[in-house]
Design a protein around this motif. Sequence first.
Motif, PDB file in Angstrom:
ATOM      1  N   LYS A   1       0.847  -1.198   0.000  1.00 13.45           N
ATOM      2  CA  LYS A   1       0.000   0.000   0.000  1.00 13.45           C
ATOM      3  C   LYS A   1       0.888   1.256   0.000  1.00 13.45           C
ATOM      4  O   LYS A   1       1.933   1.308   0.640  1.00 13.45           O
ATOM      5  N   VAL A   2       0.443   2.257  -0.745  1.00 10.30           N
ATOM      6  CA  VAL A   2       1.213   3.487  -0.933  1.00 10.30           C
ATOM      7  C   VAL A   2       0.461   4.633  -0.268  1.00 10.30           C
ATOM      8  O   VAL A   2      -0.704   4.900  -0.583  1.00 10.30           O
ATOM      9  N   THR A   3       1.138   5.334   0.645  1.00 13.42           N
ATOM     10  CA  THR A   3       0.485   6.421   1.387  1.00 13.42           C
ATOM     11  C   THR A   3       1.231   7.745   1.291  1.00 13.42           C
ATOM     12  O   THR A   3       0.859   8.712   1.955  1.00 13.42           O
TER      13      THR A   3
ATOM     14  N   VAL B   1      -3.189   4.335  -1.738  1.00 12.90           N
ATOM     15  CA  VAL B   1      -3.302   3.689  -3.048  1.00 12.90           C
ATOM     16  C   VAL B   1      -2.918   2.228  -2.906  1.00 12.90           C
ATOM     17  O   VAL B   1      -1.856   1.900  -2.364  1.00 12.90           O
ATOM     18  N   LEU B   2      -3.796   1.367  -3.400  1.00 10.23           N
ATOM     19  CA  LEU B   2      -3.529  -0.073  -3.414  1.00 10.23           C
ATOM     20  C   LEU B   2      -3.351  -0.510  -4.865  1.00 10.23           C
ATOM     21  O   LEU B   2      -4.340  -0.622  -5.608  1.00 10.23           O
ATOM     22  N   PRO B   3      -2.115  -0.753  -5.294  1.00  6.73           N
ATOM     23  CA  PRO B   3      -1.873  -1.169  -6.683  1.00  6.73           C
ATOM     24  C   PRO B   3      -2.493  -2.533  -6.972  1.00  6.73           C
ATOM     25  O   PRO B   3      -2.813  -3.292  -6.058  1.00  6.73           O
ATOM     26  N   ALA B   4      -2.627  -2.845  -8.263  1.00  5.92           N
ATOM     27  CA  ALA B   4      -3.225  -4.120  -8.658  1.00  5.92           C
ATOM     28  C   ALA B   4      -2.300  -5.292  -8.384  1.00  5.92           C
ATOM     29  O   ALA B   4      -2.757  -6.397  -8.091  1.00  5.92           O
ATOM     30  N   GLY B   5      -0.994  -5.058  -8.501  1.00  8.31           N
ATOM     31  CA  GLY B   5      -0.045  -6.133  -8.237  1.00  8.31           C
ATOM     32  C   GLY B   5       0.307  -6.920  -9.476  1.00  8.31           C
ATOM     33  O   GLY B   5       0.127  -6.461 -10.618  1.00  8.31           O
TER      34      GLY B   5
END
Length: 475
Positions: free
Chosen positions: A350-352, A360-364
Amino acid sequence: MSETTNKKHERAEREDSGMEFIMSLAGVVFKELKRSFYIVLILIIIVPAALCVRRYYTYNPAYKASATFAVQIGTGYSQTSTYYSSETARQLSETFPYIISSGVLNNTIAKDLNISSVPAIKASYLPQTNIFTLEVESGSAQLAYDVLHSAMENYPSIAEFVVGTTRLVLLSETGVPSEPYNRLNYRGSITTGVAIGLVLGVAIVAMIALIRPTVKSKEDLQRIVNIKYLGSVPRISFKNKSNKSRISVTLLNKNLPNTFIDAIRLVRTRIDKIATTNGYKVMMFTSTISGEGKTTTAINLAISLVKKGNKVALMDCDMRNSSVMRSMGRTNEKGISDYVLADAELDEFKVTNIVPGLTVLPAGTAVQGASEVTAMPKLRELIDKMRQENDYVIIDTPPCSILADATVLAQYVDCAFFVIGQDYASKSRILDGISYLTKCDINVEGCVLNYADTISDTSPANYRSYGRDAYLGSR
């Protein structure tokens, strides 16, 4: 007075609406012209070539023989005398062309040269003198020369019955023409062909743009869908010839025009009102097909909501072709797919640190069976966790008319918003996409017209449009 003011206001609104529609169509045609310029290019090559070929096969060479001489009347004048009295000059100027074009002279020449028809003979003279010029045009150089000399030889005998004794003193002549005077020249055909090809090409492209069954304006969109219209977001582009990398079209970019920022704020205000009124927290953004700008719209609305003081989670649930982080100028390796498949912990991806208040939660990692991963209970648990920790959760999904992922995700959210690219997907596919969502018993609360050429929703001054050439990869 109030009634008069209302009528003026209604008339002004109709004029603004008409102007917006015209500019919208002009924008659609211009965009189609950029997209299909090859049609115009082909026509401005083919049409001149066709005219040149036609000119080549219909070309008939023509030769011109001419002679200049002095006409002497009577026998008392010197051979070098060229200036006569005004009366004599007038008499010659009236009778010479008549004699040259007479049937008697033509019959005499035809008999003299043993030909069935005599080419055109033209006569001209120098005013106030007895100097005349004869010109003969023919498809044969030798025939033109022979007719010219026959005319000069037979003229005195014919003119004797009209003006008396005459004598022709040759001053100059061209001889047998060596080349046609109407040389084959393609310049005119090329110029005409380019003009015709350009006009024809633009007309064809405009016709294609106008008959293509896509959404071309706000009014067009409102006619085909029965969901709330939330606003239009303009097309924008940045000229960056020195840097080939993609330029972010998000609110993180300080160079965005005010028209774009105002449009996003307007859409945010309307979505915020819908969510507050109905108690929605988890919202998904989808589109009919890829390329309509849903990812960029979702990112900008998430950032805009954060700037208003909300805590927002932005989840990229397009596990086949993730683009949220890429659109924000970031990269990531792990994300939601890795979390659901137990290959990563939440804190790992998770990116904060992009905007305070935004998670932001990327799809991976891209997965083949994305629909199966989307249906796993762990994803629902993750969404519920984000619901508890944030004021809003915005989910970016794959296009709903192509993949089943969006309809699976619809089970986890409170409502959906549809992003429609102007002059992009066909109207039938848009209706199919919305239909797929409504069959999932999800509330489709509104639609956004993206890449719009006019955005009069914000202010009358916003009739300015922008291209999206530099951001072709946004979704």
